[in-house]
Write a protein that holds these residues in place. Structure first.
Motif, mmCIF file in Angstrom:
data_model
loop_
_atom_site.group_PDB
_atom_site.id
_atom_site.type_symbol
_atom_site.label_atom_id
_atom_site.label_comp_id
_atom_site.label_asym_id
_atom_site.label_seq_id
_atom_site.Cartn_x
_atom_site.Cartn_y
_atom_site.Cartn_z
ATOM 1 N N PHE A 24 58.601 27.042 -10.762
ATOM 2 C CA PHE A 24 59.465 27.468 -11.864
ATOM 3 C C PHE A 24 60.497 26.388 -12.181
ATOM 4 O O PHE A 24 60.682 26.018 -13.345
ATOM 5 N N LEU A 25 61.142 25.873 -11.140
ATOM 6 C CA LEU A 25 62.193 24.876 -11.334
ATOM 7 C C LEU A 25 61.626 23.596 -11.936
ATOM 8 O O LEU A 25 62.316 22.872 -12.649
ATOM 9 N N HIS A 26 60.364 23.318 -11.660
ATOM 10 C CA HIS A 26 59.741 22.094 -12.166
ATOM 11 C C HIS A 26 58.997 22.332 -13.481
ATOM 12 O O HIS A 26 58.317 21.453 -13.985
ATOM 13 N N GLY A 27 59.114 23.573 -14.009
ATOM 14 C CA GLY A 27 58.482 23.878 -15.276
ATOM 15 C C GLY A 27 56.970 23.915 -15.200
ATOM 16 O O GLY A 27 56.279 23.637 -16.176
ATOM 17 N N GLU A 28 56.438 24.276 -14.034
ATOM 18 C CA GLU A 28 54.993 24.230 -13.841
ATOM 19 C C GLU A 28 54.331 25.605 -13.941
ATOM 20 O O GLU A 28 53.109 25.725 -13.826
ATOM 21 N N LEU A 29 55.138 26.619 -14.173
ATOM 22 C CA LEU A 29 54.553 27.956 -14.326
ATOM 23 C C LEU A 29 54.068 28.156 -15.758
ATOM 24 O O LEU A 29 54.597 27.561 -16.695
ATOM 25 N N SER A 30 53.072 29.025 -15.912
ATOM 26 C CA SER A 30 52.674 29.420 -17.257
ATOM 27 C C SER A 30 53.823 30.200 -17.886
ATOM 28 O O SER A 30 54.728 30.674 -17.194
ATOM 29 N N GLU A 31 53.787 30.328 -19.209
ATOM 30 C CA GLU A 31 54.862 31.062 -19.887
ATOM 31 C C GLU A 31 54.984 32.483 -19.365
ATOM 32 O O GLU A 31 56.070 33.008 -19.162
ATOM 33 N N GLU A 32 53.829 33.089 -19.142
ATOM 34 C CA GLU A 32 53.822 34.472 -18.666
ATOM 35 C C GLU A 32 54.442 34.572 -17.276
ATOM 36 O O GLU A 32 55.261 35.447 -17.003
ATOM 37 N N THR A 42 66.799 38.110 -12.920
ATOM 38 C CA THR A 42 67.883 38.854 -13.558
ATOM 39 C C THR A 42 68.156 40.153 -12.822
ATOM 40 O O THR A 42 69.247 40.711 -12.919
ATOM 41 N N ALA A 43 67.156 40.642 -12.079
ATOM 42 C CA ALA A 43 67.306 41.921 -11.385
ATOM 43 C C ALA A 43 67.537 41.741 -9.887
ATOM 44 O O ALA A 43 67.845 42.700 -9.193
ATOM 45 N N CYS A 44 67.392 40.536 -9.397
ATOM 46 C CA CYS A 44 67.391 40.327 -7.953
ATOM 47 C C CYS A 44 68.399 39.253 -7.552
ATOM 48 O O CYS A 44 68.145 38.068 -7.726
ATOM 49 N N GLU A 45 69.515 39.711 -7.024
ATOM 50 C CA GLU A 45 70.596 38.791 -6.667
ATOM 51 C C GLU A 45 70.171 37.790 -5.596
ATOM 52 O O GLU A 45 70.507 36.616 -5.662
ATOM 53 N N SER A 46 69.402 38.247 -4.625
ATOM 54 C CA SER A 46 69.051 37.350 -3.513
ATOM 55 C C SER A 46 68.140 36.226 -3.990
ATOM 56 O O SER A 46 68.287 35.078 -3.573
ATOM 57 N N CYS A 47 67.205 36.537 -4.880
ATOM 58 C CA CYS A 47 66.333 35.489 -5.413
ATOM 59 C C CYS A 47 67.113 34.583 -6.361
ATOM 60 O O CYS A 47 66.851 33.382 -6.424
ATOM 61 N N MET A 48 68.063 35.151 -7.105
ATOM 62 C CA MET A 48 68.906 34.332 -7.967
ATOM 63 C C MET A 48 69.700 33.339 -7.126
ATOM 64 O O MET A 48 69.776 32.149 -7.463
ATOM 65 N N ASP A 49 70.242 33.806 -6.012
ATOM 66 C CA ASP A 49 70.979 32.907 -5.125
ATOM 67 C C ASP A 49 70.063 31.813 -4.597
ATOM 68 O O ASP A 49 70.434 30.644 -4.519
ATOM 69 N N GLU A 50 68.863 32.216 -4.221
ATOM 70 C CA GLU A 50 67.894 31.257 -3.690
ATOM 71 C C GLU A 50 67.551 30.207 -4.752
ATOM 72 O O GLU A 50 67.509 29.010 -4.473
ATOM 73 N N ALA A 51 67.334 30.673 -5.968
ATOM 74 C CA ALA A 51 67.004 29.763 -7.061
ATOM 75 C C ALA A 51 68.174 28.837 -7.356
ATOM 76 O O ALA A 51 67.978 27.647 -7.631
ATOM 77 N N ASP A 52 69.390 29.371 -7.300
ATOM 78 C CA ASP A 52 70.578 28.546 -7.507
ATOM 79 C C ASP A 52 70.622 27.404 -6.502
ATOM 80 O O ASP A 52 70.867 26.258 -6.845
ATOM 81 N N MET A 53 70.385 27.752 -5.240
ATOM 82 C CA MET A 53 70.444 26.742 -4.185
ATOM 83 C C MET A 53 69.344 25.706 -4.349
ATOM 84 O O MET A 53 69.582 24.506 -4.219
ATOM 85 N N GLU A 54 68.144 26.179 -4.628
ATOM 86 C CA GLU A 54 67.023 25.254 -4.808
ATOM 87 C C GLU A 54 67.265 24.341 -6.001
ATOM 88 O O GLU A 54 66.979 23.151 -5.954
ATOM 89 N N ALA A 55 67.788 24.907 -7.079
ATOM 90 C CA ALA A 55 68.074 24.114 -8.270
ATOM 91 C C ALA A 55 69.144 23.074 -7.963
ATOM 92 O O ALA A 55 69.048 21.924 -8.396
ATOM 93 N N ALA A 56 70.144 23.477 -7.209
ATOM 94 C CA ALA A 56 71.215 22.553 -6.850
ATOM 95 C C ALA A 56 70.673 21.410 -6.012
ATOM 96 O O ALA A 56 71.008 20.242 -6.238
ATOM 97 N N VAL A 57 69.816 21.722 -5.067
ATOM 98 C CA VAL A 57 69.226 20.688 -4.208
ATOM 99 C C VAL A 57 68.333 19.770 -5.031
ATOM 100 O O VAL A 57 68.408 18.545 -4.919
ATOM 101 N N SER A 58 67.493 20.355 -5.897
ATOM 102 C CA SER A 58 66.597 19.558 -6.736
ATOM 103 C C SER A 58 67.389 18.589 -7.596
ATOM 104 O O SER A 58 67.053 17.406 -7.700
ATOM 105 N N ARG A 59 68.430 19.098 -8.206
ATOM 106 C CA ARG A 59 69.239 18.256 -9.084
ATOM 107 C C ARG A 59 69.960 17.188 -8.291
ATOM 108 O O ARG A 59 70.077 16.038 -8.738
#
Ligand SMILES: [Zn+2]
Length: 85
Positions: A24-32, A42-59
């Motif tokens: 997802f972070l690398h834009g490799e998922l299909s649109e669906e 948007t519904a899952c705080e723990s995954c949002m936190d995880e994505a935030d951290m991964e995005a921060a590390v990637s950047r």
């Protein structure tokens, strides 16, 4: 139901989301798939936190010299795209 202490966050969906976080972070998922991913975050705080951290590390790895605003930026991007449909 087992493990429903987080309403709106099925463990199966979390596993799927975390499995596809890098894609997802690398834009490799299909649109669906990307849409489903955003919908889960948007519904899952723990995954949002995880994505935030991964995005921060990637950047941080990609552009060490730029300040990291991944948390706010990612959240706004996800919410914006979700609202736009
Ligand atoms: Zn989740």
């Amino acid at each position: 139901m087992i493990g429903d202490e987080r309403p709106g966050c099925a463990e199966q969906a979390c596993g799927w989301a975390l499995d596809h976080l890098q894609e997802f972070l690398h834009g490799e998922l299909s649109e669906e798939a990307a849409d489903a991913f955003r919908h889960h975050l948007t519904a899952c705080e723990s995954c949002m936190d995880e994505a935030d951290m991964e995005a921060a590390v990637s950047r941080a790895l990609k552009r060490c010299q730029q300040p990291v605003h991944a948390s706010v930026e990612l959240r706004m991007r996800i919410v914006g795209l979700h609202l736009d449909g």
